[in-house]
Design a protein around this motif. Structure first.
Motif, PDB file in Angstrom:
ATOM      1  N   SER A 140     -40.214  17.992  11.034  1.00  5.11           N
ATOM      2  CA  SER A 140     -39.275  16.873  10.965  1.00  5.11           C
ATOM      3  C   SER A 140     -39.240  16.054  12.252  1.00  5.11           C
ATOM      4  O   SER A 140     -38.642  14.981  12.291  1.00  5.11           O
ATOM      5  CB  SER A 140     -37.863  17.394  10.652  1.00  5.11           C
ATOM      6  N   SER A 143     -40.498  12.365  12.258  1.00  3.67           N
ATOM      7  CA  SER A 143     -41.051  12.065  10.944  1.00  3.67           C
ATOM      8  C   SER A 143     -40.296  10.895  10.320  1.00  3.67           C
ATOM      9  O   SER A 143     -39.063  10.843  10.355  1.00  3.67           O
ATOM     10  CB  SER A 143     -40.960  13.290  10.034  1.00  3.67           C
ATOM     11  N   MET A 144     -41.041   9.961   9.734  1.00  4.51           N
ATOM     12  CA  MET A 144     -40.433   8.810   9.080  1.00  4.51           C
ATOM     13  C   MET A 144     -39.907   9.180   7.693  1.00  4.51           C
ATOM     14  O   MET A 144     -39.101   8.460   7.118  1.00  4.51           O
ATOM     15  CB  MET A 144     -41.448   7.672   8.971  1.00  4.51           C
ATOM     16  N   ARG A 145     -40.398  10.282   7.148  1.00  2.77           N
ATOM     17  CA  ARG A 145     -39.955  10.745   5.833  1.00  2.77           C
ATOM     18  C   ARG A 145     -39.474  12.191   5.972  1.00  2.77           C
ATOM     19  O   ARG A 145     -40.092  13.127   5.479  1.00  2.77           O
ATOM     20  CB  ARG A 145     -41.095  10.646   4.821  1.00  2.77           C
ATOM     21  N   THR A 147     -36.548  13.417   4.929  1.00  4.22           N
ATOM     22  CA  THR A 147     -35.599  13.889   3.917  1.00  4.22           C
ATOM     23  C   THR A 147     -36.102  15.111   3.151  1.00  4.22           C
ATOM     24  O   THR A 147     -35.390  16.112   3.042  1.00  4.22           O
ATOM     25  CB  THR A 147     -35.249  12.752   2.943  1.00  4.22           C
ATOM     26  N   PRO A 148     -37.331  15.088   2.605  1.00  4.64           N
ATOM     27  CA  PRO A 148     -37.804  16.306   1.899  1.00  4.64           C
ATOM     28  C   PRO A 148     -37.973  17.503   2.821  1.00  4.64           C
ATOM     29  O   PRO A 148     -37.786  18.645   2.392  1.00  4.64           O
ATOM     30  CB  PRO A 148     -39.146  15.866   1.291  1.00  4.64           C
ATOM     31  N   GLU A 188     -29.007  12.655   5.945  1.00  5.28           N
ATOM     32  CA  GLU A 188     -29.882  13.819   5.997  1.00  5.28           C
ATOM     33  C   GLU A 188     -29.080  15.118   6.017  1.00  5.28           C
ATOM     34  O   GLU A 188     -29.522  16.136   5.475  1.00  5.28           O
ATOM     35  CB  GLU A 188     -30.783  13.728   7.230  1.00  5.28           C
TER      36      GLU A 188
END
Length: 338
Positions: A140, A143-145, A147-148, A188
């Motif tokens: 994380s 990281s731009m993504r 959420t997952p 988040e």
């Protein structure tokens, strides 16, 4: 790289000072070596009672309570898989200056150091999911993504709690780790709590359908937070075990500066997260009414990585080999004592 001909003293650690895939075979042999006393029936310790686990643990692994050999065999196979996961975690995020098999080696050592660790237990099953969750936490970073990744980090720690309910407290370590790795936004954080609740809710639905919903809630949440009653039997063997764990704890504390020295910011944040796992997992023992050494398996991933840092940082390899042999000797002594 030292060869056995030129430096015959380097008999163990030298084998693991490389990143060759074939070294995994030697790691498997090391697992057999450190757990041989249980596999051959020389350890007289009662396997983990199924009543101390969750409903899921009882239904999947309850049979091991009355089968010491198969319990020890299953534990050896599981520890080997966990050691590979820990080694992969360290290699993937370059936590050490060079890639080698030290993290996996010391994971095997840490999870075999007490006789109670040699059999399948709920904490040992739960420990499987700790490096999986840590991998998501580490990824994380910037990281731009994310959420997952945040969702998965909470989910896997929650899965650990499905086998060993007190492991739910490790969610604090995952939550703190994400706060260390990145700016943890409100959105988040909501995703994190959703990930933590998802496996618990799904498994509860399953047991509700099987008319065991109330029993699941009572076991899963009823005894998570308890106060220790100080009812442990204090004898020579307990003092030896305590002394060994305390020594390792002080190694990790006094090695703080060494672990952070000349490390990238991302690596320093990952090490901070590992300390959260170490302290949170260690403090769990104070939230259990009865004393069980198996509780200390939960922070084994963090402990093994720090131990790998300590041994890798020793300038003279002969000292590292001697200290490793001392630890190995202490392991066998405690396993078969008296």
């Amino acid at each position: 790289m030292y060869t056995f001909c030129s430096r015959p003293f380097f008999i163990v650690l030298a084998i693991f000072r490389n990143n060759r895939v074939s070294t995994a075979v030697f790691l498997a042999l090391y697992v057999v070596l450190t757990r041989a006393t249980a596999l051959f029936g020389w350890v007289h310790v009662m396997p983990w009672p199924a009543a101390n686990g969750s409903l899921l643990y009882k239904s999947w692994f309850g049979w091991t309570e009355n089968a010491p050999f198969y319990s020890a065999l299953a534990a050896a196979v599981l520890v080997y898989a966990q050691a590979l996961m820990v080694n992969w975690l360290v290699d993937e995020f370059r936590l050490m200056s060079d890639r080698n098999w030290f993290p996996g080696l010391f994971y095997v050592l840490v999870t075999s150091i007490l006789p109670e660790f040699l059999f399948i237990s709920a904490p040992l099953i739960a420990a499987t999911f700790v490096p999986i969750s840590l991998r998501k936490v580490f990824k994380s970073y910037k990281s731009m993504r994310a959420t997952p990744l945040v969702f998965d980090a909470a989910l896997w720690m929650s899965v650990a709690a499905l086998f060993y309910p007190p492991a739910l407290m490790l969610l604090l370590a995952a939550y703190s780790g994400i706060m260390v790795m990145r700016s943890f936004q409100i959105r988040e954080q909501l995703v994190f709590f959703t990930g933590a609740l998802t496996p618990l809710f799904l498994v509860w639905l399953w047991y509700l359908w099987a008319n065991q919903g109330s029993e699941f809630r009572a076991i899963q949440f009823g005894g998570v937070f308890q106060l220790y009653r100080f009812n442990a039997t204090i004898d020579t063997k307990m003092l030896l075990k305590t002394a060994l764990l305390v020594i390792l704890f002080f190694v990790f504390v006094f090695g703080l500066n060494q672990y952070f020295q000349r490390k990238l910011i991302q690596t320093q944040k990952a090490i901070t997260t590992l300390y959260w796992v170490l302290f949170t997992g260690g403090l769990l023992v104070l939230f259990r009414a009865d004393w069980h050494w198996e509780h200390f398996l939960l922070p084994a991933a963090a402990a093994s990585i720090f131990l790998a840092f300590s041994f890798h940082g020793l300038r003279r390899q002969i000292i590292a080999e001697v200290l490793h042999l001392v630890l190995l000797g202490a392991l066998f002594f405690i396993q078969i004592f008296p």
